[in-house]
Design an enzyme around this catalytic site. Structure first.
Site, PDB file in Angstrom:
ATOM      1  N   HIS A 163       0.840  -1.209   0.000  1.00 17.18           N
ATOM      2  CA  HIS A 163       0.000   0.000   0.000  1.00 17.18           C
ATOM      3  C   HIS A 163       0.880   1.266   0.000  1.00 17.18           C
ATOM      4  O   HIS A 163       0.843   2.074   0.928  1.00 17.18           O
ATOM      5  CB  HIS A 163      -0.863  -0.053   1.267  1.00 17.18           C
ATOM      6  CG  HIS A 163      -1.961   0.954   1.340  1.00 17.18           C
ATOM      7  ND1 HIS A 163      -1.784   2.304   1.267  1.00 17.18           N
ATOM      8  CD2 HIS A 163      -3.295   0.801   1.539  1.00 17.18           C
ATOM      9  CE1 HIS A 163      -2.917   2.948   1.404  1.00 17.18           C
ATOM     10  NE2 HIS A 163      -3.854   2.054   1.560  1.00 17.18           N
ATOM     11  N   GLU A 264      -0.957   1.245  -5.319  1.00 16.39           N
ATOM     12  CA  GLU A 264      -0.773   0.013  -4.546  1.00 16.39           C
ATOM     13  C   GLU A 264      -0.836  -1.207  -5.466  1.00 16.39           C
ATOM     14  O   GLU A 264      -1.767  -1.316  -6.289  1.00 16.39           O
ATOM     15  CB  GLU A 264      -1.873  -0.081  -3.497  1.00 16.39           C
ATOM     16  CG  GLU A 264      -2.026   1.174  -2.665  1.00 16.39           C
ATOM     17  CD  GLU A 264      -3.370   1.266  -1.948  1.00 16.39           C
ATOM     18  OE1 GLU A 264      -3.907   0.196  -1.559  1.00 16.39           O
ATOM     19  OE2 GLU A 264      -3.894   2.393  -1.784  1.00 16.39           O
TER      20      GLU A 264
HETATM   21  O1  TA6 Z   1      -6.223   1.497  -0.321  1.00 14.44           O
HETATM   22  C1  TA6 Z   1      -7.129   2.575  -0.139  1.00 14.44           C
HETATM   23  C2  TA6 Z   1      -7.795   2.427   1.220  1.00 14.44           C
HETATM   24  O2  TA6 Z   1      -8.494   1.220   1.307  1.00 14.44           O
HETATM   25  C3  TA6 Z   1      -8.693   3.630   1.472  1.00 14.44           C
HETATM   26  O3  TA6 Z   1     -10.073   3.267   1.392  1.00 14.44           O
HETATM   27  C4  TA6 Z   1      -8.293   4.099   2.873  1.00 14.44           C
HETATM   28  O4  TA6 Z   1      -9.027   3.407   3.858  1.00 14.44           O
HETATM   29  C5  TA6 Z   1      -6.824   3.715   2.875  1.00 14.44           C
HETATM   30  O5  TA6 Z   1      -6.791   2.432   2.258  1.00 14.44           O
HETATM   31  C6  TA6 Z   1      -6.151   3.760   4.202  1.00 14.44           C
HETATM   32  O6  TA6 Z   1      -6.534   2.669   4.981  1.00 14.44           O
HETATM   33  P1  TA6 Z   1      -5.963   2.609   6.490  1.00 14.44           P
HETATM   34  O7  TA6 Z   1      -6.472   1.327   7.074  1.00 14.44           O
HETATM   35  O8  TA6 Z   1      -4.461   2.632   6.390  1.00 14.44           O
HETATM   36  O9  TA6 Z   1      -6.492   3.823   7.170  1.00 14.44           O
END
Ligand code: TA6
Length: 290
Positions: A163, A264
């Site tokens: 991510h 990601e």
């Molecule tokens: O990958 C995008 C996402 O799923 C967004 O919806 C947002 O929630 C982001 O990840 C961050 O997630 P986190 O659990 O690190 O706050």
């Protein structure tokens, strides 16, 4: 603290979290054992490539806002939207350092491992305990991160991802190239669509693209292009929270949405991965400055 002998260019750190710092002629960075989290990377002669929030928690067992959070064994709250913590347990577990080497060219090769038996069973009660995770990191003028998932005697079914948070001069002057024609699921609206041309940003953007393509982050403000290659990933997520979501996130400054974009490498939802007993799956992302 680490129990292996570290070569010149890699030093142990214990605050704010245990980990290692890399500093060689090829580049520098930080990797925390909490979540095997690559928290910083700056290739020699460049601005930092990974972004980290000034407001992130840096505490053992807590998610880190920025760098490269590992998503495993579920994405978000999982396909049933019932799972916690967000994006799974790998990112908040304490990993072990298996290997740390530096090449003559100054590339640091670091391997971290997580043994399933060491994971709090209450966090993922239906997960077999005999899995192993490995994270292979090659950090220098480029950054390669590879997650290896090894099944034990039981089959493993999971979602996964890298991510990555990329630093940009201004999200409003940034575009993503390489997804033209790709189908995507738009998470805020729940709709599906096909990408027309490049991705630019004028609001919350949270999309799962069906794509194995190499992507480019073109940063007009800093006059820089980041090349994002991947292997073993059938989908790419592009995310920026924009103003309202940033304001609602406790570990994100109200104006920090301007400073990063997440691109990601993932396999989630209907692209979840099944690994047979005693088999393995690899997903990797390689980042370079063009
Ligand atoms: O990958 C995008 C996402 O799923 C967004 O919806 C947002 O929630 C982001 O990840 C961050 O997630 P986190 O659990 O690190 O706050």
């Amino acid at each position: 603290m680490t129990h292996i002998k570290l070569p010149p260019g890699i030093t142990a750190i214990d605050a704010p979290l245990a980990g290692v710092a890399v500093d060689t002629p090829a580049g520098s960075g930080v990797i925390y054992f909490n979540g095997a989290h690559v928290a910083a990377w700056t290739p020699a002669g460049q601005r930092p490539v990974l972004w980290l929030s000034d407001h992130t928690a840096l505490e053992s067992g807590k998610a880190i806002r920025g760098g490269i959070p590992l998503l495993w064994p579920w994405f978000g709250a999982g396909a049933d939207e019932q799972h916690a913590p967000s994006h799974g347990i790998a990112r908040i577990a304490t990993w072990d350092l298996l290997q740390a080497e530096v090449s003559p060219a100054g590339t640091a090769s670091i391997v971290l491992s997580l043994d399933g038996a060491a994971v709090d069973a209450s966090l993922a009660p239906d997960l077999p305990r005999d899995f192993q995770l490995r994270l292979h990191i090659r950090m220098g003028t480029t950054l390669a991160v590879q997650l290896v998932v090894i099944a034990g005697e039981e089959e493993l079914v999971f979602e996964e991802g890298l991510h990555s948070y990329f630093a940009v001069g201004d999200i409003q002057k940034t575009r993503i190239e390489g997804l033209d024609g790709a189908a995507f699921h738009d998470r805020p609206s729940g709709s599906t669509a096909t990408q027309q041309g490049v991705i630019t940003f004028s609001g919350e953007t949270d999309r799962i693209y069906e794509s194995q393509q190499t992507l480019r982050i073109v940063d007009e403000e800093w006059n820089r292009t980041l090349l994002i290659e991947k292997v073993g990933s059938k989908q790419s997520v592009v995310w920026n929270p924009w103003i309202d979501k940033a304001a609602a996130m406790g570990d994100l400054g109200d104006d920090e949405w301007r400073e990063f974009v997440c691109v990601e490498a993932v396999n989630v939802r209907d692209q979840s991965i099944t690994v047979k007993p005693r088999s393995r799956h690899l997903i990797s992302q390689t980042i370079s400055v063009e």
